[in-house]
Design a protein around this motif. Structure first.
Motif, PDB file in Angstrom:
ATOM      1  N   ILE A 118     107.306  27.776  -3.602  1.00 20.37           N
ATOM      2  CA  ILE A 118     106.935  27.363  -2.086  1.00 20.37           C
ATOM      3  C   ILE A 118     107.098  26.180  -2.090  1.00 20.37           C
ATOM      4  CG2 ILE A 118     104.256  27.505  -2.717  1.00 20.37           C
ATOM      5  CD1 ILE A 118     106.439  30.365   0.282  1.00 20.37           C
ATOM      6  N   THR A 125     115.296  30.093   6.749  1.00 22.25           N
ATOM      7  CA  THR A 125     113.869  31.607   6.574  1.00 22.25           C
ATOM      8  C   THR A 125     114.292  32.817   7.675  1.00 22.25           C
ATOM      9  OG1 THR A 125     112.511  29.963   8.297  1.00 22.25           O
ATOM     10  CG2 THR A 125     112.351  30.512   6.056  1.00 22.25           C
ATOM     11  N   ILE A 169     113.498  38.711   8.076  1.00 23.15           N
ATOM     12  CA  ILE A 169     113.588  40.150   6.928  1.00 23.15           C
ATOM     13  C   ILE A 169     113.799  41.589   8.228  1.00 23.15           C
ATOM     14  CG2 ILE A 169     111.979  41.363   5.306  1.00 23.15           C
ATOM     15  CD1 ILE A 169     109.895  38.901   5.606  1.00 23.15           C
ATOM     16  N   PRO A 175     109.245  42.457   2.126  1.00 23.28           N
ATOM     17  CA  PRO A 175     109.505  41.157   1.241  1.00 23.28           C
ATOM     18  C   PRO A 175     110.458  41.274   0.168  1.00 23.28           C
ATOM     19  CG  PRO A 175     107.391  40.370   2.875  1.00 23.28           C
ATOM     20  CD  PRO A 175     108.163  42.059   2.826  1.00 23.28           C
ATOM     21  N   SER A 176     110.952  40.131  -0.277  1.00 24.56           N
ATOM     22  CA  SER A 176     111.135  40.390  -1.774  1.00 24.56           C
ATOM     23  C   SER A 176     111.152  39.806  -2.618  1.00 24.56           C
ATOM     24  CB  SER A 176     113.036  39.670  -1.482  1.00 24.56           C
ATOM     25  OG  SER A 176     113.348  38.293  -1.057  1.00 24.56           O
ATOM     26  N   GLN A 177     109.774  39.005  -2.169  1.00 29.53           N
ATOM     27  CA  GLN A 177     109.434  38.132  -3.407  1.00 29.53           C
ATOM     28  C   GLN A 177     107.504  38.236  -3.303  1.00 29.53           C
ATOM     29  OE1 GLN A 177     111.720  34.564  -3.022  1.00 29.53           O
ATOM     30  NE2 GLN A 177     111.102  34.270  -1.347  1.00 29.53           N
ATOM     31  N   SER A 178     106.784  37.847  -3.666  1.00 27.81           N
ATOM     32  CA  SER A 178     106.021  38.186  -3.570  1.00 27.81           C
ATOM     33  C   SER A 178     105.339  36.795  -2.598  1.00 27.81           C
ATOM     34  CB  SER A 178     104.403  37.879  -4.529  1.00 27.81           C
ATOM     35  OG  SER A 178     105.074  35.776  -5.084  1.00 27.81           O
ATOM     36  N   THR A 201     106.800  34.503   0.991  1.00 29.02           N
ATOM     37  CA  THR A 201     107.793  34.842   1.437  1.00 29.02           C
ATOM     38  C   THR A 201     107.202  33.210   2.499  1.00 29.02           C
ATOM     39  OG1 THR A 201     108.530  36.835   1.333  1.00 29.02           O
ATOM     40  CG2 THR A 201     109.321  35.628   3.011  1.00 29.02           C
ATOM     41  N   ILE A 240     107.616  31.335   6.406  1.00 26.55           N
ATOM     42  CA  ILE A 240     107.955  31.699   7.673  1.00 26.55           C
ATOM     43  C   ILE A 240     107.974  30.521   8.335  1.00 26.55           C
ATOM     44  CG2 ILE A 240     108.599  33.208   9.534  1.00 26.55           C
ATOM     45  CD1 ILE A 240     108.871  34.299   6.916  1.00 26.55           C
ATOM     46  N   CYS A 282     103.179  32.416   5.401  1.00 23.87           N
ATOM     47  CA  CYS A 282     103.696  32.782   4.389  1.00 23.87           C
ATOM     48  C   CYS A 282     103.221  33.778   4.670  1.00 23.87           C
ATOM     49  CB  CYS A 282     102.909  31.734   3.391  1.00 23.87           C
ATOM     50  SG  CYS A 282     103.432  32.067   2.072  1.00 23.87           S
TER      51      CYS A 282
END
Length: 640
Positions: A317, A345, A348, A354-357, A359, A361, A489
């Motif tokens: 991050i 970014t 979505i 979201p594909s990860q914990s 994310t 933006i 986030c």
């Protein structure tokens, strides 16, 4: 941290942040424990806690609610609570043929001992992934008035001519405020920002900052000190269109020309507002952590309206924010920045998580798609949605989140502005708190535009095992999506983060919800039925949903234990009486036969009949279910 405790028909869920502990209580429907229930008495470290509504300690006047919170907690503190269910015993004295005297005595019922460990804020020894700090933001309160009295609130006007006068008034106000009152209002937010700067210990570290309002003297001097005494790398982008930023820099950097010429970068080509507030920490050129949130670098952001500062120690991050900073440092035009943002970014798609914990933006974006995406996430909430709105509720959010009825969601809104869509105000699925003060309360007067609520956060099912926290600099508006420089986030599955945000949100909400009722901005909730707890058991009512979500008893639980953050301490395992579906049906039938419905109206009778038919169906058609309730459930099955 979060804890769940169960004894028989009584359950408690506890959510602990950095400064606040929230308790949710629940008693199973139709339980005999509801008979003559007086409320709950609570001890903290062997001292009785107050019942704030009664103005007495909870031993003498039990708390008549299924939620309670403790605001007097400190980061890292370990606290021993004792929760006691209290019942009413009515004594009638008829001596010497005089008139009968009726006295009510409180009798202790089930007791639970609970150990709570508060979350830590950021310090040099903190190695946790997340460290979060909220300011107090409630100068307009009875406690602040008792502790510090009032600072005369200044009357603010718009226009450039009023600005210099406003600055002078701000300085006068700050001079009148004591060091203790500032610490009380900051409540660790200011300290956490300085602690982040102090993580840059020597020349191997560098800090890259990005700020909309950049004029707090102590913050600027802390950066200068880190640069000149520890020789850290330092570069700060700030909004070059704000005259107050230029004046503050010239004043606070006087004598430090190297800082002005080599460390500060103006952002001029922003299409809307350069609204970012974040820092990136690098070690030997590699990003390792970020500080971000809603806090501008001003006194009013710390000692005035509600704000949050959030540290994430995660290289991925941090790398994303560092790339964003590098692009902004070139002062790109809107179209160039949008192309980079959408590539880095991207939106979505609605219908996917979201594909990860973590994310990030960033803004500005091509469209307001992500605003609709946030609405989609909220619409899929199984339990609850919590939102802060500094500038009212966007039409998209009004239509897709707060403007409809729900049979399962509890939705909470804290709004700075009282002008809201009629659908939002009218939905029974919503509870709304407006920033306001009582007539004998007063703010510090530091804030010009937004006096109460400046946080930008949406919490989706925060009490679940897979919470979603959306936080950062961007208001939930179209402008924040397509015009402004912003960062947000999306944090998925981080229960510690959700616990801190939820407990602080609940503190803000309860504070302003009560005042909104007193000021007649919202209607006052009325009890339903003969007993104080009847309204919590009306099928599909907001209060019933709230009770189940915050304290929900895991139905048919045959083995319950308390979890503790301190692994060396485990409370005793409680094994309640075995309870099968036939026994529940028999208990229900007996209750209705002896006492009748608790609430003498059609809705209650329909609810009772529906429950009986459902239980009868389960008994006749689900042998597997009967077998299941006889064995202990694993952790996943016992989670609420």
């Amino acid at each position: 941290m979060r804890i769940k405790c169960v004894k028989g028909d009584f359950s408690i869920r506890i959510f602990a942040g950095t400064h606040v502990v929230v308790f949710g209580f629940d008693i199973k429907e139709f339980s005999n424990l509801l008979n003559d229930l007086a409320g709950f008495s609570i001890m903290k470290n062997n001292k009785w806690m107050q019942n704030p509504k009664a103005g007495k300690n909870s031993k003498d006047e039990p708390i008549k609610a299924f939620q309670w919170m403790d605001l007097q907690c400190e980061p890292g503190q370990k606290i021993e609570y004792k929760v006691i269910m209290m019942h009413e015993k009515i004594n009638v004295d008829s001596n010497n043929n005089k008139e009968e005297e009726v006295n009510v005595e409180y009798v202790k019922g089930i007791e639970m001992d609970i150990l709570v460990s508060m979350e830590q804020q950021l310090n040099e020894n903190t190695q946790k992934k997340h460290a979060i700090a909220f300011n107090r933001a409630t100068a307009g309160s009875q406690s602040y008035a008792r502790k510090f009295g009032y600072v005369e609130e200044r009357k603010l006007t718009n226009g450039l001519e009023s600005y210099k006068r406003s600055l002078e008034d701000t300085l006068k106000t700050l001079e009148k405020m004591s060091k203790e009152s500032k610490e009380y209002l900051s409540r660790g937010l200011e300290e956490s920002v300085f602690d982040f700067i102090n993580l840059a210990k020597n020349e191997s570290f560098s800090i890259k900052g990005c700020f909309y309002e950049f004029r707090y003297e102590q913050f600027i001097k802390a950066l200068i000190k880190a640069k000149e005494e520890r020789n850290i790398g330092l570069h700060v982008i700030y909004d070059g269109k704000l005259d107050e930023n230029e004046e503050a820099i010239q004043k606070h950097c006087q004598g430090h020309h190297n800082i002005i010429h080599n460390c500060l970068i103006k952002r001029l080509n922003c299409g809307g507002i350069f609204h970012n507030k974040f820092m990136v920490l690098l070690y030997e050129g590699h990003p390792i952590a970020i500080w971000f949130g809603s806090m501008n670098i001003t006194e009013s952001a710390i000692y005035g309206h509600a704000n949050v500062g959030h540290v994430i120690q995660d290289s991925n991050i941090a790398e994303a924010y560092n790339h964003y900073w590098q692009v902004l440092a070139e002062d790109p035009d809107v179209s160039t920045l949008k192309r980079w943002v959408m590539k880095t970014t991207p939106d979505i798609p609605i219908g996917t998580l979201p594909s990860q914990s973590l994310t990030p933006i960033f803004s500005p974006r091509d469209s307001s798609h992500m605003l609709k995406y946030y609405c989609w996430l909220a619409s899929k909430a199984k339990e609850s949605v919590y939102l802060t709105a500094a500038f009212g509720v966007n039409k998209t959010l009004s239509n897709y989140i707060f403007g409809n009825e729900s049979t399962h969601q509890c939705r909470y809104l804290i709004s700075e502005r009282r002008k809201l869509n009629e659908q939002v105000l009218g939905s029974s699925s919503n509870r709304i708190a407006f920033g306001c003060c009582l007539n004998n309360e007063q703010l510090t007067g530091l804030n010009r535009h937004v006096k109460y609520v400046h946080t930008k956060m949406m919490l989706i099912d925060p009490l679940s095992e897979n919470p979603i926290t959306i936080t950062g600099s961007a208001n939930f508006s179209d402008a924040s999506q397509v015009k402004n420089d912003e960062n947000m986030c999306i944090i998925v599955g981080e229960t510690t983060v959700a616990d801190i945000y939820f407990t602080e949100y609940w503190r803000f909400f309860k504070h302003w919800y009560y005042r909104s009722q007193v000021k007649n901005y919202i209607s006052v909730e009325k009890n339903i039925g003969r007993k104080w707890h009847d309204r919590y058991y009306v099928k599909n009512s907001f209060e019933a949903r709230q009770r189940l979500q915050m304290g929900g008893h895991p139905a048919n639980l045959s083995l319950a234990s308390q979890d503790s953050l301190d692994g060396s301490i485990q409370q005793g395992v409680v094994i309640p009486e075995e309870e099968t579906l036939p026994n529940r049906l028999k208990k229900l039938e007996t209750h209705v036969a002896n006492h009748g419905p608790r609430i003498d109206d059609l809705e209650s009778m329909i609810r009772d009949i529906h429950s009986m038919l459902k239980l009868k169906h389960d008994i006749e058609h689900s042998k597997e279910y009967l077998d299941m309730v006889k064995k202990p459930l694993d952790d996943d099955e016992t989670s609420t």
